[in-house]
Design an enzyme around this catalytic site. Structure first.
Site, short mmCIF file in Angstrom:
data_model
loop_
_atom_site.label_atom_id
_atom_site.label_comp_id
_atom_site.label_asym_id
_atom_site.label_seq_id
_atom_site.Cartn_x
_atom_site.Cartn_y
_atom_site.Cartn_z
N SER A 94 44.38 -35.56 27.41
CA SER A 94 43.91 -35.91 26.06
C SER A 94 43.07 -37.18 26.09
O SER A 94 43.21 -38.02 26.98
CB SER A 94 45.10 -36.12 25.13
OG SER A 94 45.89 -34.97 25.06
N1 SAM Z 1 50.20 -34.82 27.24
C1 SAM Z 1 49.18 -34.36 28.14
C2 SAM Z 1 48.58 -35.44 28.99
O1 SAM Z 1 49.01 -36.59 28.88
O2 SAM Z 1 47.72 -35.13 29.80
C3 SAM Z 1 48.08 -33.59 27.46
C4 SAM Z 1 48.53 -32.26 27.10
S1 SAM Z 1 47.34 -31.00 26.92
C5 SAM Z 1 46.33 -31.56 25.61
C6 SAM Z 1 48.43 -29.77 26.19
C7 SAM Z 1 49.44 -29.17 27.15
O3 SAM Z 1 50.38 -28.42 26.39
C8 SAM Z 1 48.82 -28.21 28.13
O4 SAM Z 1 49.12 -28.62 29.44
C9 SAM Z 1 49.46 -26.87 27.81
O5 SAM Z 1 49.68 -26.05 28.94
C10 SAM Z 1 50.77 -27.33 27.19
N2 SAM Z 1 51.46 -26.34 26.34
C11 SAM Z 1 50.93 -25.42 25.49
N3 SAM Z 1 51.92 -24.72 24.90
C12 SAM Z 1 53.10 -25.22 25.37
C13 SAM Z 1 54.48 -24.92 25.12
N4 SAM Z 1 54.87 -23.95 24.29
N5 SAM Z 1 55.41 -25.64 25.80
C14 SAM Z 1 55.07 -26.63 26.66
N6 SAM Z 1 53.78 -26.95 26.91
C15 SAM Z 1 52.81 -26.26 26.27
#
Ligand code: SAM
Length: 220
Positions: free
Chosen positions: A65
């Site tokens: 992000s």
């Molecule tokens: N917090 C992260 C960082 O510091 O890099 C950024 C996260 S990224 C914007 C969103 C993440 O949420 C992705 O890696 C995606 O695979 C994950 N995601 C999507 N749906 C999810 C779920 N139901 N449970 C856990 N993770 C999920």
């Protein structure tokens, strides 16, 4: 192998100043951003991107992000040392490092197995040790509940009831809610049986997939 030199620190200080100008004011969060070596989450060739205030692809169709977004969510979460924090969407692991710098005990869950495995191997190498989980965080993490704070780092269609259920009394949930393209940052505070909701700016996150999220196009 994991170099963090004066040049990196200089770039980090510049990023901190940019975030301050954009309205991030919590000194603990600014100090944490000044400390976590964000360039180590990027390939060497991409160093120049590491300390710009923008999101960046990390493979598997996912993103690290934008620093402003990470700082904004963290500020709204109001983490206190010792808090039990659930992060939904480990992604690169960068946000988890900031939460650890704030003194929280961090539980982080990721839906994408490859990302989960690579980040679980990488973070301890640079000194960060959250508890890693693989699975569908749209249902929370009932085995470790309740949590003082829950942070969702993917865009949800609705606030999953499982998440407010897993908040402790006085707990705070921060979650982007909206459609697939655009979401409003929502904060929910739990006071006894009451849920107090506030809404903030719009953001654009990748979708929260799973049972209480958006349908996973990769699953039949
Ligand atoms: N917090 C992260 C960082 O510091 O890099 C950024 C996260 S990224 C914007 C969103 C993440 O949420 C992705 O890696 C995606 O695979 C994950 N995601 C999507 N749906 C999810 C779920 N139901 N449970 C856990 N993770 C999920």
């Amino acid at each position: 192998m994991f170099e963090d030199n004066y040049k990196h620190r200089g770039l980090r200080n510049k990023l901190v100043k940019i975030l301050q100008k954009k309205g991030i004011s919590d000194p603990r969060i600014l100090a944490a951003i000044g400390k976590v070596p964000r360039h180590l989450f990027f390939d060497n060739a991409l160093l120049e991107h590491a300390y710009q205030d923008k999101a960046f692809p990390i493979g598997e169709g996912q993103t690290i992000s934008q620093p402003y977004t990470v700082a904004f969510q963290t500020e709204k979460l109001a983490v206190r040392p010792g808090d039990r924090v659930l992060e939904i969407g480990t992604g690169s692991g960068y946000q988890a490092c900031l939460l650890l710098e704030l003194g929280a005990t961090v539980f982080t869950i990721e839906y994408n197995r490859k990302l989960h495995e690579s980040v679980r191997a990488f973070l301890p190498l640079i000194g960060y040790r959250p508890y890693f989980f693989y699975g569908d965080g749209s249902k929370g993490l009932p085995s470790k509940a309740p949590f003082d704070r829950i942070l969702v780092t993917a865009g949800a269609p609705v606030v999953p009831a499982a998440l407010t259920d897993q908040l402790s009394d006085g707990g705070i949930l921060v979650i982007p809610v909206g459609d697939r393209e655009k979401q409003k940052m929502v904060r929910i505070r739990k006071k006894g049986s009451q849920l107090i909701k506030e809404e903030f700016d719009n953001f654009a996150f990748v979708p929260l997939l799973g049972e209480e999220g958006w349908e996973d196009p990769g699953k039949s």
